[in-house]
Design a protein around this motif. Structure first.
Motif, PDB file in Angstrom:
ATOM      1  N   GLU A  55       1.905 -13.045 -27.176  1.00  0.00           N
ATOM      2  CA  GLU A  55       2.361 -11.787 -27.789  1.00  0.00           C
ATOM      3  C   GLU A  55       2.407 -11.890 -29.308  1.00  0.00           C
ATOM      4  O   GLU A  55       1.924 -11.012 -30.020  1.00  0.00           O
ATOM      5  CB  GLU A  55       3.739 -11.425 -27.253  1.00  0.00           C
ATOM      6  N   GLN A  56       2.971 -12.977 -29.805  1.00  0.00           N
ATOM      7  CA  GLN A  56       3.064 -13.147 -31.250  1.00  0.00           C
ATOM      8  C   GLN A  56       1.680 -13.228 -31.881  1.00  0.00           C
ATOM      9  O   GLN A  56       1.427 -12.656 -32.936  1.00  0.00           O
ATOM     10  CB  GLN A  56       3.860 -14.406 -31.588  1.00  0.00           C
ATOM     11  N   HIS A  57       0.759 -13.941 -31.225  1.00  0.00           N
ATOM     12  CA  HIS A  57      -0.555 -14.123 -31.824  1.00  0.00           C
ATOM     13  C   HIS A  57      -1.376 -12.839 -31.783  1.00  0.00           C
ATOM     14  O   HIS A  57      -2.080 -12.532 -32.735  1.00  0.00           O
ATOM     15  CB  HIS A  57      -1.294 -15.276 -31.163  1.00  0.00           C
ATOM     16  N   PHE A  58      -1.282 -12.082 -30.690  1.00  0.00           N
ATOM     17  CA  PHE A  58      -1.979 -10.795 -30.640  1.00  0.00           C
ATOM     18  C   PHE A  58      -1.461  -9.894 -31.746  1.00  0.00           C
ATOM     19  O   PHE A  58      -2.225  -9.185 -32.388  1.00  0.00           O
ATOM     20  CB  PHE A  58      -1.797 -10.124 -29.272  1.00  0.00           C
ATOM     21  N   SER A  59      -0.163  -9.934 -31.974  1.00  0.00           N
ATOM     22  CA  SER A  59       0.428  -9.119 -33.031  1.00  0.00           C
ATOM     23  C   SER A  59      -0.114  -9.521 -34.394  1.00  0.00           C
ATOM     24  O   SER A  59      -0.467  -8.677 -35.208  1.00  0.00           O
ATOM     25  CB  SER A  59       1.949  -9.256 -32.998  1.00  0.00           C
ATOM     26  N   LEU A  60      -0.193 -10.821 -34.650  1.00  0.00           N
ATOM     27  CA  LEU A  60      -0.700 -11.294 -35.938  1.00  0.00           C
ATOM     28  C   LEU A  60      -2.162 -10.918 -36.153  1.00  0.00           C
ATOM     29  O   LEU A  60      -2.554 -10.549 -37.253  1.00  0.00           O
ATOM     30  CB  LEU A  60      -0.561 -12.818 -36.045  1.00  0.00           C
ATOM     31  N   VAL A  61      -2.967 -11.023 -35.120  1.00  0.00           N
ATOM     32  CA  VAL A  61      -4.391 -10.747 -35.245  1.00  0.00           C
ATOM     33  C   VAL A  61      -4.660  -9.255 -35.402  1.00  0.00           C
ATOM     34  O   VAL A  61      -5.574  -8.848 -36.091  1.00  0.00           O
ATOM     35  CB  VAL A  61      -5.159 -11.322 -34.019  1.00  0.00           C
ATOM     36  N   ASN A  62      -3.829  -8.425 -34.797  1.00  0.00           N
ATOM     37  CA  ASN A  62      -4.125  -6.995 -34.717  1.00  0.00           C
ATOM     38  C   ASN A  62      -3.310  -6.108 -35.652  1.00  0.00           C
ATOM     39  O   ASN A  62      -3.396  -4.889 -35.559  1.00  0.00           O
ATOM     40  CB  ASN A  62      -3.948  -6.509 -33.277  1.00  0.00           C
ATOM     41  N   THR A  63      -2.535  -6.666 -36.529  1.00  0.00           N
ATOM     42  CA  THR A  63      -1.729  -5.830 -37.410  1.00  0.00           C
ATOM     43  C   THR A  63      -1.692  -6.400 -38.818  1.00  0.00           C
ATOM     44  O   THR A  63      -1.910  -7.585 -39.013  1.00  0.00           O
ATOM     45  CB  THR A  63      -0.298  -5.663 -36.861  1.00  0.00           C
ATOM     46  N   ARG A  64      -1.417  -5.531 -39.764  1.00  0.00           N
ATOM     47  CA  ARG A  64      -1.266  -5.972 -41.145  1.00  0.00           C
ATOM     48  C   ARG A  64       0.193  -6.060 -41.532  1.00  0.00           C
ATOM     49  O   ARG A  64       0.528  -6.352 -42.656  1.00  0.00           O
ATOM     50  CB  ARG A  64      -1.982  -4.996 -42.073  1.00  0.00           C
ATOM     51  N   LEU A  66       4.156  -7.555 -41.188  1.00  0.00           N
ATOM     52  CA  LEU A  66       4.735  -8.877 -41.065  1.00  0.00           C
ATOM     53  C   LEU A  66       6.115  -8.745 -40.450  1.00  0.00           C
ATOM     54  O   LEU A  66       6.969  -8.040 -40.984  1.00  0.00           O
ATOM     55  CB  LEU A  66       4.837  -9.525 -42.452  1.00  0.00           C
ATOM     56  N   SER A  67       6.330  -9.391 -39.334  1.00  0.00           N
ATOM     57  CA  SER A  67       7.625  -9.362 -38.674  1.00  0.00           C
ATOM     58  C   SER A  67       8.411 -10.605 -39.072  1.00  0.00           C
ATOM     59  O   SER A  67       8.067 -11.719 -38.679  1.00  0.00           O
ATOM     60  CB  SER A  67       7.442  -9.323 -37.157  1.00  0.00           C
ATOM     61  N   VAL A 150       1.995 -20.492 -38.116  1.00  0.00           N
ATOM     62  CA  VAL A 150       2.467 -20.523 -39.498  1.00  0.00           C
ATOM     63  C   VAL A 150       1.368 -20.125 -40.476  1.00  0.00           C
ATOM     64  O   VAL A 150       1.626 -19.417 -41.445  1.00  0.00           O
ATOM     65  CB  VAL A 150       3.073 -21.904 -39.839  1.00  0.00           C
ATOM     66  N   HIS A 151       0.146 -20.533 -40.212  1.00  0.00           N
ATOM     67  CA  HIS A 151      -0.958 -20.190 -41.112  1.00  0.00           C
ATOM     68  C   HIS A 151      -1.101 -18.665 -41.222  1.00  0.00           C
ATOM     69  O   HIS A 151      -1.263 -18.121 -42.312  1.00  0.00           O
ATOM     70  CB  HIS A 151      -2.261 -20.826 -40.633  1.00  0.00           C
ATOM     71  N   GLY A 152      -1.023 -17.984 -40.103  1.00  0.00           N
ATOM     72  CA  GLY A 152      -1.128 -16.526 -40.102  1.00  0.00           C
ATOM     73  C   GLY A 152       0.004 -15.856 -40.857  1.00  0.00           C
ATOM     74  O   GLY A 152      -0.210 -14.900 -41.605  1.00  0.00           O
ATOM     75  N   PHE A 153       1.209 -16.367 -40.685  1.00  0.00           N
ATOM     76  CA  PHE A 153       2.345 -15.823 -41.427  1.00  0.00           C
ATOM     77  C   PHE A 153       2.171 -16.067 -42.915  1.00  0.00           C
ATOM     78  O   PHE A 153       2.465 -15.202 -43.740  1.00  0.00           O
ATOM     79  CB  PHE A 153       3.661 -16.445 -40.947  1.00  0.00           C
ATOM     80  N   GLY A 154       1.696 -17.260 -43.269  1.00  0.00           N
ATOM     81  CA  GLY A 154       1.459 -17.566 -44.680  1.00  0.00           C
ATOM     82  C   GLY A 154       0.443 -16.624 -45.301  1.00  0.00           C
ATOM     83  O   GLY A 154       0.628 -16.130 -46.415  1.00  0.00           O
TER      84      GLY A 154
END
Length: 170
Positions: A55-64, A66-67, A150-154
């Motif tokens: 869920e977290q990774h789909f969110s990171l890939v599909n949205t701009r 930041l949660s 973490v890389h995606g959040f960064g």
């Protein structure tokens, strides 16, 4: 060549263009979905490693967006699983993510769930840039390198900093 691209290349070499069984990480699955299965064809059977992060990774890939809640959850989980203290790189990143959350909370208008960067005053943007930059740097540290997502959040934090810079230049 990135790890993801190397895996896809190897899959194509071994299974051709239409695999019947695909074993992949949550990251590759999210990328496949985002590209409408152009990355590699949809398999008959899909086995997902680390599905608890799906869920977290789909969110990171599909949205701009930041949660901050998701970031804090990832960092808290890493601290708990690896018994890391507050002085560890992950512990410091968690503390900085809390500080950023508090700063954002103070900047939100009543009833809003997000902060519109363009509506902030110059001083608020400077404060936000400082805290966001500190957290982004901490997430790049060696101690945070192995933390999932973490890389995606960064990258998302760097995007916030770039947006703040563009607002200030205009």
């Amino acid at each position: 060549e990135s790890d993801s691209r190397a895996i896809v290349r190897k899959l194509r070499e071994v299974h051709g263009e239409t695999p019947t069984v695909l074993f992949c990480t949550h990251h590759l699955l999210a990328l496949a979905q985002k590209t409408q299965w152009k990355l590699f064809p949809a398999p008959s059977l899909l086995i997902v490693d680390e599905a608890h992060l799906l869920e977290q990774h789909f969110s990171l890939v599909n949205t701009r967006s930041l949660s901050m809640h998701s970031l804090r959850s990832v960092l808290a989980r890493e601290r708990r699983l690896n018994k890391l203290g507050a002085a560890s790189a992950v512990g410091r990143a968690y503390k900085q993510s809390q500080a950023l959350s508090e700063e954002l909370k103070a900047m939100r208008k009543a009833g809003d769930v997000a902060v519109e960067l363009a509506e902030l005053g110059f001083g608020q943007r400077q404060d936000l840039r400082r805290i966001t930059s500190q957290l982004a740097e901490q997430l790049k540290s060696k101690g945070c390198a192995g933390v999932p997502l973490v890389h995606g959040f960064g990258k998302a934090l760097e995007g916030v900093i770039e947006r703040l810079d563009r607002i200030d230049r205009s």
